[in-house]
Design a protein around this motif. Structure first.
Motif, PDB file in Angstrom:
ATOM      1  N   PRO A  51      -8.256  -5.417 -11.164  1.00 20.16           N
ATOM      2  CA  PRO A  51      -9.546  -5.465 -10.483  1.00 20.16           C
ATOM      3  C   PRO A  51     -10.644  -4.832 -11.349  1.00 20.16           C
ATOM      4  N   ALA A  52     -11.821  -5.428 -11.278  1.00 24.08           N
ATOM      5  CA  ALA A  52     -12.987  -4.889 -11.976  1.00 24.08           C
ATOM      6  C   ALA A  52     -13.701  -3.908 -11.046  1.00 24.08           C
ATOM      7  N   GLU A  53     -14.605  -3.152 -11.594  1.00 27.22           N
ATOM      8  CA  GLU A  53     -15.389  -2.197 -10.796  1.00 27.22           C
ATOM      9  C   GLU A  53     -16.071  -2.910  -9.627  1.00 27.22           C
ATOM     10  N   GLY A  54     -16.645  -4.096  -9.886  1.00 31.86           N
ATOM     11  CA  GLY A  54     -17.346  -4.844  -8.845  1.00 31.86           C
ATOM     12  C   GLY A  54     -16.447  -5.337  -7.718  1.00 31.86           C
ATOM     13  N   ASP A  55     -15.147  -5.398  -7.949  1.00 33.35           N
ATOM     14  CA  ASP A  55     -14.219  -5.834  -6.900  1.00 33.35           C
ATOM     15  C   ASP A  55     -14.075  -4.812  -5.786  1.00 33.35           C
ATOM     16  N   PHE A  56     -14.610  -3.611  -5.991  1.00 33.08           N
ATOM     17  CA  PHE A  56     -14.522  -2.555  -4.987  1.00 33.08           C
ATOM     18  C   PHE A  56     -15.829  -2.368  -4.217  1.00 33.08           C
ATOM     19  N   GLN A  57     -16.842  -3.184  -4.517  1.00 34.49           N
ATOM     20  CA  GLN A  57     -18.146  -3.084  -3.844  1.00 34.49           C
ATOM     21  C   GLN A  57     -18.106  -3.801  -2.509  1.00 34.49           C
ATOM     22  N   LEU A  58     -18.665  -3.191  -1.498  1.00 33.06           N
ATOM     23  CA  LEU A  58     -18.762  -3.831  -0.189  1.00 33.06           C
ATOM     24  C   LEU A  58     -19.942  -4.790  -0.171  1.00 33.06           C
ATOM     25  N   GLY A  59     -19.842  -5.814   0.647  1.00 35.77           N
ATOM     26  CA  GLY A  59     -20.924  -6.783   0.775  1.00 35.77           C
ATOM     27  C   GLY A  59     -20.598  -8.052   0.028  1.00 35.77           C
TER      28      GLY A  59
ATOM     29  N   ARG B 142       0.810  -1.222   0.000  1.00 32.88           N
ATOM     30  CA  ARG B 142       0.000   0.000   0.000  1.00 32.88           C
ATOM     31  C   ARG B 142       0.843   1.272   0.000  1.00 32.88           C
ATOM     32  N   THR B 143       2.154   1.153   0.247  1.00 32.07           N
ATOM     33  CA  THR B 143       3.009   2.346   0.220  1.00 32.07           C
ATOM     34  C   THR B 143       3.367   2.754  -1.206  1.00 32.07           C
ATOM     35  N   THR B 144       3.157   1.849  -2.168  1.00 33.49           N
ATOM     36  CA  THR B 144       3.517   2.164  -3.553  1.00 33.49           C
ATOM     37  C   THR B 144       2.368   1.975  -4.546  1.00 33.49           C
ATOM     38  N   ILE B 145       1.300   1.315  -4.122  1.00 33.36           N
ATOM     39  CA  ILE B 145       0.206   0.989  -5.055  1.00 33.36           C
ATOM     40  C   ILE B 145      -1.133   1.423  -4.480  1.00 33.36           C
ATOM     41  N   THR B 146      -1.982   1.996  -5.333  1.00 33.07           N
ATOM     42  CA  THR B 146      -3.371   2.299  -4.999  1.00 33.07           C
ATOM     43  C   THR B 146      -4.225   1.659  -6.088  1.00 33.07           C
ATOM     44  N   PRO B 147      -4.867   0.510  -5.785  1.00 33.32           N
ATOM     45  CA  PRO B 147      -5.674  -0.151  -6.811  1.00 33.32           C
ATOM     46  C   PRO B 147      -6.819   0.733  -7.307  1.00 33.32           C
ATOM     47  N   VAL B 148      -7.039   0.656  -8.608  1.00 39.92           N
ATOM     48  CA  VAL B 148      -8.096   1.399  -9.276  1.00 39.92           C
ATOM     49  C   VAL B 148      -8.786   0.423 -10.227  1.00 39.92           C
ATOM     50  N   PRO B 149     -10.126   0.508 -10.338  1.00 36.81           N
ATOM     51  CA  PRO B 149     -10.809  -0.396 -11.268  1.00 36.81           C
ATOM     52  C   PRO B 149     -10.243  -0.309 -12.682  1.00 36.81           C
TER      53      PRO B 149
END
Length: 96
Positions: free
Chosen positions: A38-46, A17-24
């Protein structure tokens, strides 16, 4: 804690996390050494999370300085404990 988990391509992968910020839809290098997107849905909670990437889990344990007894072998590796009598205890945990 220098690492975090992110769902991508059907697994929970760890990243620095010090070098990468995942984005869809943008690939990133995971700790296991592969590039995942990661896909857009990979960032959804639940819902229920994807299974953990064994190689990322292994890499975290190595980098965090876990003792060899606390680092299970990867599924494609045979256990190599210092004490062969403990080999059955070194099996990979279930539920990942």
């Amino acid at each position: 804690m220098w690492w975090r988990w992110q769902q991508a391509e059907g697994r929970l992968h760890a990243y620095d996390r010090t070098t990468i910020t995942p984005v869809p839809e943008r690939p990133f290098a995971s700790l296991c050494g592969i590039e995942v997107t990661p896909a857009e849905g990979d960032f959804q909670l639940g819902g229920w999370p994807c299974p953990t990437c064994w190689s990322c889990d292994h890499e975290i344990r190595v980098r965090e300085g876990f003792t060899p007894d606390d680092i299970p072998p990867l599924p494609d590796q045979s256990p190599a404990p210092r004490n062969p009598d403990r080999a059955p205890e070194r099996a990979c945990p279930t539920g990942r």
